[in-house]
Design a protein around this motif. Structure first.
Motif, short mmCIF file in Angstrom:
data_model
loop_
_atom_site.label_atom_id
_atom_site.label_comp_id
_atom_site.label_asym_id
_atom_site.label_seq_id
_atom_site.Cartn_x
_atom_site.Cartn_y
_atom_site.Cartn_z
N GLY A 36 -1.20 -7.13 11.75
CA GLY A 36 -1.58 -7.55 10.42
C GLY A 36 -2.84 -6.90 9.84
N PHE A 37 -3.98 -6.86 10.66
CA PHE A 37 -5.03 -6.33 10.50
C PHE A 37 -4.95 -4.96 10.17
CE2 PHE A 37 -9.01 -3.93 11.63
CZ PHE A 37 -9.92 -4.65 10.72
N VAL A 38 -4.20 -4.25 11.14
CA VAL A 38 -3.96 -2.79 10.98
C VAL A 38 -3.23 -2.42 9.68
CG1 VAL A 38 -2.89 -0.79 12.16
CG2 VAL A 38 -4.37 -2.23 13.39
N VAL A 39 -2.12 -3.02 9.42
CA VAL A 39 -1.17 -3.10 8.39
C VAL A 39 -1.95 -3.33 7.03
CG1 VAL A 39 0.75 -3.98 7.02
CG2 VAL A 39 1.01 -3.61 9.63
N GLY A 40 -2.75 -4.26 7.07
CA GLY A 40 -3.70 -4.43 5.89
C GLY A 40 -4.74 -3.46 5.34
N ARG A 41 -5.09 -2.88 6.48
CA ARG A 41 -6.22 -1.78 6.33
C ARG A 41 -5.36 -0.49 5.67
NH1 ARG A 41 -11.49 -2.10 8.46
NH2 ARG A 41 -11.81 -0.34 7.61
N PHE A 42 -4.21 -0.22 6.52
CA PHE A 42 -3.46 0.91 5.82
C PHE A 42 -2.77 0.90 4.55
CE2 PHE A 42 0.79 2.74 5.43
CZ PHE A 42 0.60 4.13 5.57
N GLU A 48 -5.19 6.02 7.55
CA GLU A 48 -4.13 6.77 7.35
C GLU A 48 -3.16 6.92 8.53
OE1 GLU A 48 -5.25 10.85 5.86
OE2 GLU A 48 -6.37 9.83 4.24
N LEU A 49 -2.03 7.23 8.41
CA LEU A 49 -0.93 7.38 9.27
C LEU A 49 -1.34 8.21 10.22
CD1 LEU A 49 1.60 5.76 10.38
CD2 LEU A 49 3.01 7.46 9.04
N GLY A 50 -2.07 9.38 9.74
CA GLY A 50 -2.27 10.70 10.82
C GLY A 50 -3.52 10.23 11.61
N ASP A 51 -4.19 9.15 11.21
CA ASP A 51 -5.39 8.78 12.23
C ASP A 51 -4.85 8.31 13.69
OD1 ASP A 51 -7.15 9.37 10.09
OD2 ASP A 51 -7.23 7.23 9.44
N PHE A 52 -3.54 7.86 13.61
CA PHE A 52 -3.21 7.46 14.97
C PHE A 52 -2.44 8.35 15.75
CE2 PHE A 52 -2.72 3.67 12.32
CZ PHE A 52 -3.74 2.66 12.90
#
Length: 61
Positions: A36-42, A48-52
């Motif tokens: 939830g934290f990662v989705v909220g930051r996204f 950004e999706l490219g960061d992963f």
């Protein structure tokens, strides 16, 4: 809401899950909280999706 209040709420949720549901529930709540934290930051635009999927720079050894 300040980060201290959010941290307190998360800690209380993990404590309740650990007390009433055992260690498995504790891990489940912690994992879903991280997702939830990662989705909220996204959604907020901080990630950004490219960061992963971006390769790491090899000069940072």
């Amino acid at each position: 809401m300040s980060m201290a209040v959010i941290g307190m709420i998360v800690g209380m949720a993990l404590g309740f899950a650990g007390y009433f549901g055992g260690f498995g529930a504790f891990l489940l709540v912690a994992a879903l909280g991280a997702v939830g934290f990662v989705v909220g930051r996204f959604l907020q635009g901080d990630l950004e999706l490219g960061d992963f999927f971006r390769p790491r720079d090899e000069q940072q050894r």
